[in-house]
Write a protein that holds these residues in place. Structure first.
Motif, PDB file in Angstrom:
ATOM      1  N   TRP A 279      -8.763  -1.590 -17.340  1.00  0.00           N
ATOM      2  CA  TRP A 279      -8.253  -2.158 -15.991  1.00  0.00           C
ATOM      3  C   TRP A 279      -9.053  -3.339 -15.798  1.00  0.00           C
ATOM      4  O   TRP A 279      -8.902  -3.963 -15.276  1.00  0.00           O
ATOM      5  CB  TRP A 279      -9.707  -0.366 -15.334  1.00  0.00           C
ATOM      6  CG  TRP A 279      -8.819   0.220 -15.024  1.00  0.00           C
ATOM      7  CD1 TRP A 279      -8.894   1.708 -15.418  1.00  0.00           C
ATOM      8  CD2 TRP A 279      -7.790   0.825 -14.301  1.00  0.00           C
ATOM      9  NE1 TRP A 279      -7.979   2.587 -15.555  1.00  0.00           N
ATOM     10  CE2 TRP A 279      -7.685   2.421 -14.082  1.00  0.00           C
ATOM     11  CE3 TRP A 279      -7.873   0.033 -13.035  1.00  0.00           C
ATOM     12  CZ2 TRP A 279      -6.926   2.907 -13.394  1.00  0.00           C
ATOM     13  CZ3 TRP A 279      -7.002   0.243 -12.183  1.00  0.00           C
ATOM     14  CH2 TRP A 279      -6.235   1.670 -11.944  1.00  0.00           C
ATOM     15  N   SER A 287      -8.667  -3.882  -8.760  1.00  0.00           N
ATOM     16  CA  SER A 287     -10.056  -3.540  -9.779  1.00  0.00           C
ATOM     17  C   SER A 287     -11.295  -4.149  -9.737  1.00  0.00           C
ATOM     18  O   SER A 287     -12.411  -3.340  -9.449  1.00  0.00           O
ATOM     19  CB  SER A 287      -9.705  -4.013 -11.730  1.00  0.00           C
ATOM     20  OG  SER A 287      -8.702  -3.095 -11.512  1.00  0.00           O
ATOM     21  N   PHE A 290     -13.076  -3.213  -6.115  1.00  0.00           N
ATOM     22  CA  PHE A 290     -13.930  -1.833  -6.369  1.00  0.00           C
ATOM     23  C   PHE A 290     -15.177  -1.992  -7.114  1.00  0.00           C
ATOM     24  O   PHE A 290     -15.618  -0.642  -6.479  1.00  0.00           O
ATOM     25  CB  PHE A 290     -12.691  -1.018  -6.873  1.00  0.00           C
ATOM     26  CG  PHE A 290     -11.037  -0.362  -6.307  1.00  0.00           C
ATOM     27  CD1 PHE A 290     -11.865   0.560  -5.799  1.00  0.00           C
ATOM     28  CD2 PHE A 290     -10.415  -0.374  -5.411  1.00  0.00           C
ATOM     29  CE1 PHE A 290     -11.546   1.359  -4.704  1.00  0.00           C
ATOM     30  CE2 PHE A 290      -9.641  -0.363  -4.940  1.00  0.00           C
ATOM     31  CZ  PHE A 290     -10.147   1.457  -4.136  1.00  0.00           C
ATOM     32  N   PHE A 323     -13.046   6.263  -8.521  1.00  0.00           N
ATOM     33  CA  PHE A 323     -11.724   6.617  -8.636  1.00  0.00           C
ATOM     34  C   PHE A 323     -11.437   7.705  -7.714  1.00  0.00           C
ATOM     35  O   PHE A 323     -10.186   7.690  -7.860  1.00  0.00           O
ATOM     36  CB  PHE A 323     -11.688   6.895 -10.396  1.00  0.00           C
ATOM     37  CG  PHE A 323     -11.282   5.360 -11.137  1.00  0.00           C
ATOM     38  CD1 PHE A 323     -10.216   5.127 -11.337  1.00  0.00           C
ATOM     39  CD2 PHE A 323     -12.448   5.026 -12.002  1.00  0.00           C
ATOM     40  CE1 PHE A 323     -10.062   4.043 -12.590  1.00  0.00           C
ATOM     41  CE2 PHE A 323     -12.353   4.416 -12.671  1.00  0.00           C
ATOM     42  CZ  PHE A 323     -11.130   3.873 -13.155  1.00  0.00           C
ATOM     43  N   MET A 326     -10.531   5.069  -5.483  1.00  0.00           N
ATOM     44  CA  MET A 326      -9.240   4.548  -5.441  1.00  0.00           C
ATOM     45  C   MET A 326      -7.852   6.137  -5.205  1.00  0.00           C
ATOM     46  O   MET A 326      -7.033   5.361  -4.485  1.00  0.00           O
ATOM     47  CB  MET A 326      -9.030   4.261  -6.641  1.00  0.00           C
ATOM     48  CG  MET A 326      -7.576   3.613  -7.111  1.00  0.00           C
ATOM     49  SD  MET A 326      -8.646   2.307  -8.511  1.00  0.00           S
ATOM     50  CE  MET A 326      -9.630   1.554  -8.222  1.00  0.00           C
ATOM     51  N   TRP A 329      -7.441   6.126  -1.092  1.00  0.00           N
ATOM     52  CA  TRP A 329      -6.894   5.389  -0.946  1.00  0.00           C
ATOM     53  C   TRP A 329      -5.048   5.027  -0.774  1.00  0.00           C
ATOM     54  O   TRP A 329      -4.437   4.745  -0.296  1.00  0.00           O
ATOM     55  CB  TRP A 329      -7.506   3.923  -1.675  1.00  0.00           C
ATOM     56  CG  TRP A 329      -6.959   2.773  -1.064  1.00  0.00           C
ATOM     57  CD1 TRP A 329      -6.125   1.486  -0.314  1.00  0.00           C
ATOM     58  CD2 TRP A 329      -6.180   2.091  -1.753  1.00  0.00           C
ATOM     59  NE1 TRP A 329      -5.451   1.078   0.059  1.00  0.00           N
ATOM     60  CE2 TRP A 329      -5.060   0.919  -1.122  1.00  0.00           C
ATOM     61  CE3 TRP A 329      -5.941   1.556  -3.723  1.00  0.00           C
ATOM     62  CZ2 TRP A 329      -4.594  -0.256  -1.937  1.00  0.00           C
ATOM     63  CZ3 TRP A 329      -4.705   0.959  -3.871  1.00  0.00           C
ATOM     64  CH2 TRP A 329      -4.225   0.156  -3.442  1.00  0.00           C
ATOM     65  N   HIS A 330      -4.908   5.080  -2.592  1.00  0.00           N
ATOM     66  CA  HIS A 330      -3.507   5.968  -2.293  1.00  0.00           C
ATOM     67  C   HIS A 330      -2.564   6.616  -1.381  1.00  0.00           C
ATOM     68  O   HIS A 330      -1.253   6.303  -1.109  1.00  0.00           O
ATOM     69  CB  HIS A 330      -2.964   6.088  -4.274  1.00  0.00           C
ATOM     70  CG  HIS A 330      -3.039   4.875  -5.175  1.00  0.00           C
ATOM     71  ND1 HIS A 330      -4.742   4.302  -5.523  1.00  0.00           N
ATOM     72  CD2 HIS A 330      -2.292   3.453  -4.708  1.00  0.00           C
ATOM     73  CE1 HIS A 330      -4.410   3.621  -5.886  1.00  0.00           C
ATOM     74  NE2 HIS A 330      -2.674   2.926  -5.961  1.00  0.00           N
ATOM     75  N   GLY A 340      -6.683   9.800  -9.843  1.00  0.00           N
ATOM     76  CA  GLY A 340      -8.737   9.141  -9.800  1.00  0.00           C
ATOM     77  C   GLY A 340      -8.848  10.161 -11.053  1.00  0.00           C
ATOM     78  O   GLY A 340      -9.412   9.294 -12.117  1.00  0.00           O
TER      79      GLY A 340
END
Length: 398
Positions: A279, A287, A290, A323, A326, A329-330, A340
């Motif tokens: 990451w 990365s 975040f 995560f 994250m 968010w996708h 995640g």
């Protein structure tokens, strides 16, 4: 009439790009001075190419978004100068996130895409939130609306990043370049753009358009677990990397042509010996965003408030929160959320292993062989995560 084009998706886009940027390159090589007016004209032209014509609704949404975020950030800056209030800060961050939240949840409410959506809204939102947070921290002391708008609308990176930092971007804007320094950047720009062509249009096309559909069809016909599914996992991972890394190289290379040292987004991620290092090499600007603006701040709050007695527990909670955010968010689908959770679990297990390794470092060998094994395990763990991320398992089993 200039056609509407997605950035870096078609050869004609590069033809327009090189024609438009040629005067800037010649001017920089000759003088090292920055133009103000011509780059702004080029930006407007390429914003029109990306958000005009058949995408006019996106262009209008982009204009409304930039006005909203600029006004919000200016108001927060003015208020913070007078009074540094925590609840105003949290409200400003929430309001900055609101357009993105609406875009993400609208399809699940009425089945339609949000009228507020446009290409790159996530990355512009990350920039907006970053400026508000760094203003709160006192790192950004002066706010120029025009500089802020130029930062948001920097066209080489507008659609998918890399996510630059305002202070770094502003520093580039304020400083001229020695002609020799720009010539070096020009060489790096050409290298990145040509490498981007190799990645996106040759390797990315081969893995994504030639191999992937065929392997996917075989895997679907076989059903369940099969070697074809394993092949799909590796093929999709290669496609994802070469396509996105190729785009990022185009974005960074174009930035260099304009005299901006936009940070790189990938650094040999598949050679990472552990998931944390992965990451630190994969989609690095995201990365690090975040990490800096979610994980570190959450950790500071958990430790300051003494929510958990153990820093290890607090760290693990932070990873899962990070995560999951994250993943959401996708997209609000199970496989993005599982993606995640999977990565959070890997990082927590990696921390367990690193603590064990540190405690027993005398008895655990460390050489090229163990590093190679660690890299192999990490690579396969990451490829499996991309299989989850692809949504192909949803087609195969559900």
């Amino acid at each position: 009439m200039i056609p509407t084009l997605t950035p870096y998706a078609e050869p004609i886009y590069f033809l327009y790009l090189f024609i438009a940027l040629a005067p800037i390159v010649i001017h920089f090589v000759s003088t090292g001075k920055r133009w103000k007016v011509y780059p702004a004209i080029v930006t407007l032209i390429f914003l029109y190419i990306s958000f005009g014509g058949t995408h006019l609704h996106q262009g209008l949404a982009l204009i409304a978004y930039v006005i909203f975020e600029s006004l919000l950030t200016w108001l927060y800056h003015v208020y913070r100068v007078r009074k540094n209030s925590s609840w105003i800060f949290y409200l400003a961050v929430l309001m900055a996130l609101l357009p993105l939240i609406l875009v993400k949840i609208t399809p699940f409410i009425d089945g339609q895409n949000s009228i507020f959506g446009f290409l790159g809204i996530s990355y512009l939102t990350f920039k907006s939130v970053q400026v508000i947070m760094e203003t709160r921290d006192g790192l950004i002391k002066e706010f120029s609306p025009l500089a802020y708008i130029r930062f948001l609308l920097f066209f080489p990176t507008i659609s998918s990043g890399p996510i630059d930092r305002f202070r770094r971007f502003e520093k580039d804007e304020e400083n001229d370049l020695e002609p020799s320094e720009y010539v070096e950047m020009l060489g790096q720009a050409v290298w990145k753009i040509f490498l981007g062509f190799l990645y996106k249009f040759i390797l990315g096309y081969f893995f994504g358009q030639v191999l992937l559909p065929q392997i996917g069809l075989i895997a679907l016909n076989k059903g369940g677990l099969s070697w074809a599914l394993v092949g799909y996992m590796y093929c999709y991972s290669m496609y994802l990397f070469f396509d996105f890394a190729g785009y990022s190289l185009f974005a960074v290379g174009t930035s260099y042509l304009l005299g901006y040292k936009t940070p790189d987004n990938f650094n040999k991620p598949f050679s990472a010996p552990n998931i944390k290092e992965f990451w630190n090499r994969w989609h690095m600007s995201l990365s690090f965003w975040f990490r800096d603006f979610i994980y570190m701040r959450l950790m500071f709050m958990l430790i300051k408030k003494k929510v958990f007695k153990s820093r290890i527990v607090a760290s693990n909670v932070g990873y899962f929160a990070l995560f999951i955010i994250m993943g959401v968010w996708h997209g609000l689908t199970w496989y993005y959320i599982v993606y995640g959770l999977y990565h959070a679990t890997l990082i927590c297990l990696n921390d367990v292993w690193l603590r064990f390794k540190k405690k027993h470092r005398q008895s655990i060998p460390s050489n090229w062989g163990t590093k190679g094994l660690a890299t192999f395990i990490t690579f396969n763990a990451v490829c499996f995560s991309f299989l989850i991320f692809s949504g192909f398992l949803n087609q195969l089993f559900f």
